[in-house]
Design an enzyme around this catalytic site. Structure first.
Site, PDB file in Angstrom:
ATOM      1  N   SER A  30      71.052  31.004  74.139  1.00  0.00           N
ATOM      2  CA  SER A  30      72.078  30.174  74.153  1.00  0.00           C
ATOM      3  C   SER A  30      72.256  29.387  72.814  1.00  0.00           C
ATOM      4  CB  SER A  30      72.222  29.222  75.320  1.00  0.00           C
ATOM      5  OG  SER A  30      73.411  28.743  75.467  1.00  0.00           O
TER       6      SER A  30
ATOM      7  N   ASP B 248      78.922  28.576  71.299  1.00  0.00           N
ATOM      8  CA  ASP B 248      77.365  28.351  70.923  1.00  0.00           C
ATOM      9  C   ASP B 248      77.003  29.893  70.790  1.00  0.00           C
ATOM     10  OD1 ASP B 248      77.849  29.451  73.750  1.00  0.00           O
ATOM     11  OD2 ASP B 248      76.266  28.595  74.662  1.00  0.00           O
TER      12      ASP B 248
END
Length: 454
Positions: free
Chosen positions: A99, A246
């Site tokens: 992530s 992200d």
């Protein structure tokens, strides 16, 4: 929290806390577990960090060695794996990503056949296998049988799956983006090709930054966790709006035409209002976590929208939405879930839905987000001997109540235990930063005075 898997997968420093052997063994388990009685099919995606390639090959080899057919989407977003898992008749899906973490970390996210985060019971079995103590079907299996002959699985490049997901997102949009100047910060991650492709297909004039991944620069001073570059770009280049993703593009923050950050709280407010105006906000409710800003709740109260609060984590937001039939929820960080369209946070979808709200109402992002005033927030972490004992202490509770009474309806205090460390977190929101600091410190001082702090 499990032995290896947290709320967002198995995460660690690549090659140290998370190795190719871990990936291979997880693949062996998934291929065997889902292949009992039929040949399992599993879809796999990854982000752009260098170690993702190692983990992709290792986990795929494990799956095929257990007899599963593996479809590789290659570099793609977590939401696209979720979409394909539920729409491509797969037994499960895997996303290799850490992530928003730096490139040297990586992770393995497991997704069930409905496109949701893997069931805790199955994850416990994965962990048991990694520890060499798997009990399955009444038998202890320290090692799983290897497939042989024509039972060995195959590994297939499935670039078409990415295109299918892109076309799905495009199909959700009702308005042309023609004439809109849109800046996209792709964080040198999963969205670097996909997001510009989708926005261009919808007619926008697209400007991208941080869309040149080299395996080492994912999230590096880029994306939703380092949004300053996008703010400057939007203002200097006269963009109508900017969106920052992200590393695996399951979250999105926005920047308005004046360079102001539009958080997940703003997004839930403006899209909740939009759905309410259409009569489509299920149960007239938005689902938040306890870390959403007090200003969001004040703004929702003003327009008569109800809200629920869950523990921190988009997993808990989604569970609440499913249980209660809500259609909109998310986190301040930009994990926004539109349950009528997706089973997980989706950064690109979030950006598209913001564009829809702007275009349908003929308003700028500044105008749509303006009613939400983000209150100053102070968060103090206190390392303690025992989290529960410290939080349950009667004097600590009395100090918390005193702060709550002082704030009344002008702010709030939240004291909670860390899920991963021996900490209690004392958070205060109020109209003035100095007041936040002083009130939070009052509670911390009691924790220390009672001998709970380390």
């Amino acid at each position: 929290m499990g032995r290896y898997f947290g709320t967002d997968g198995f995460r660690g420093k690549a090659g140290v806390g998370l190795t190719a052997d871990h990936a291979y063994q997880i693949g062996r388990f998934l291929g065997y577990y889902y292949g009992r009685g039929h040949r399992a099919t599993i879809v796999v995606g990854k982000d752009t960090r260098r170690s993702s390639y190692v983990l992709e090959y290792a986990i795929s080899a494990g799956m095929a060695a257990s007899g599963a057919d593996v479809h590789l989407l290659h570099v793609t977003t977590t939401p696209s794996v979720s979409y394909m898992a539920r729409n491509g008749a797969y037994d499960c899906g895997v996303m290799i990503s850490a992530s928003h973490n730096p490139f040297y970390d990586n992770g393995i996210k497991l997704i069930n056949g409905d496109g949701e985060k893997m069931d805790e019971g199955v994850i416990s079995l994965v962990e048991d296998y990694l520890d060499g103590k798997l009990m399955l079907d009444g038998e202890i299996l320290e090692q799983l049988p290897m497939a042989s002959g024509d039972a060995i699985g195959c590994i297939i490049d499935d670039v078409a799956g990415r295109e299918q997901y892109a076309q799905y997102l495009i199909s959700l949009v009702q308005h042309s983006f023609q004439g809109k100047r849109v800046a996209l910060d792709c964080a040198n991650g999963s969205a670097w090709k996909l997001a510009p492709q989708i926005f261009e297909a919808l007619g926008a004039e697209v400007h991208t930054i941080h869309a040149n991944p080299d395996g080492l620069n994912i999230n590096m001073d880029a994306g939703s966790t380092h949004i300053g570059a996008l703010q400057r770009y939007v203002v200097e280049n006269h963009m109508d709006v900017g969106f920052a993703f992200d590393g695996d593009a399951d979250r999105c923050l926005a920047v308005d035409e004046n360079g102001n950050v539009v958080t997940g709280d703003h997004i839930m407010y403006l899209y909740g209002c939009y759905l309410k105006s259409l009569g489509q906000l299920a149960n007239n409710t938005v689902v938040t976590t306890v870390m959403s800003n007090f200003g969001l709740y004040k703004a929702l109260d003003e327009v008569g929208i109800s809200y629920e609060k869950t523990a921190v984590g988009d997993k808990y937001v989604y569970e609440n939405m499913v249980k209660n039939g809500h259609c909109l929820g998310g986190e301040q960080s930009g994990h926004i879930i539109f349950s009528q369209h997706a089973r997980t946070g989706d950064g690109i979808l979030t950006a598209l839905m913001i564009m829809e709200a702007m275009l349908a109402q003929g308003k700028t992002l500044t105008q749509l987000a303006a009613p939400v005033t983000i209150y100053p927030q102070v968060l103090i972490n206190v390392r303690v001997h025992d989290k529960k004992t410290a939080q349950d202490d009667a004097d600590v509770q009395a100090a918390v109540d005193a702060v709550a009474n002082t704030l009344g309806d002008t702010g709030r205090i939240l004291v909670r235990e860390s899920g991963t460390e021996p900490l209690i977190r004392v958070m205060v929101e109020a109209p003035d930063h100095d007041q936040c600091q002083a009130l939070a410190q009052q509670v911390v001082d009691v924790v220390i005075a009672k001998g709970h702090a380390v």
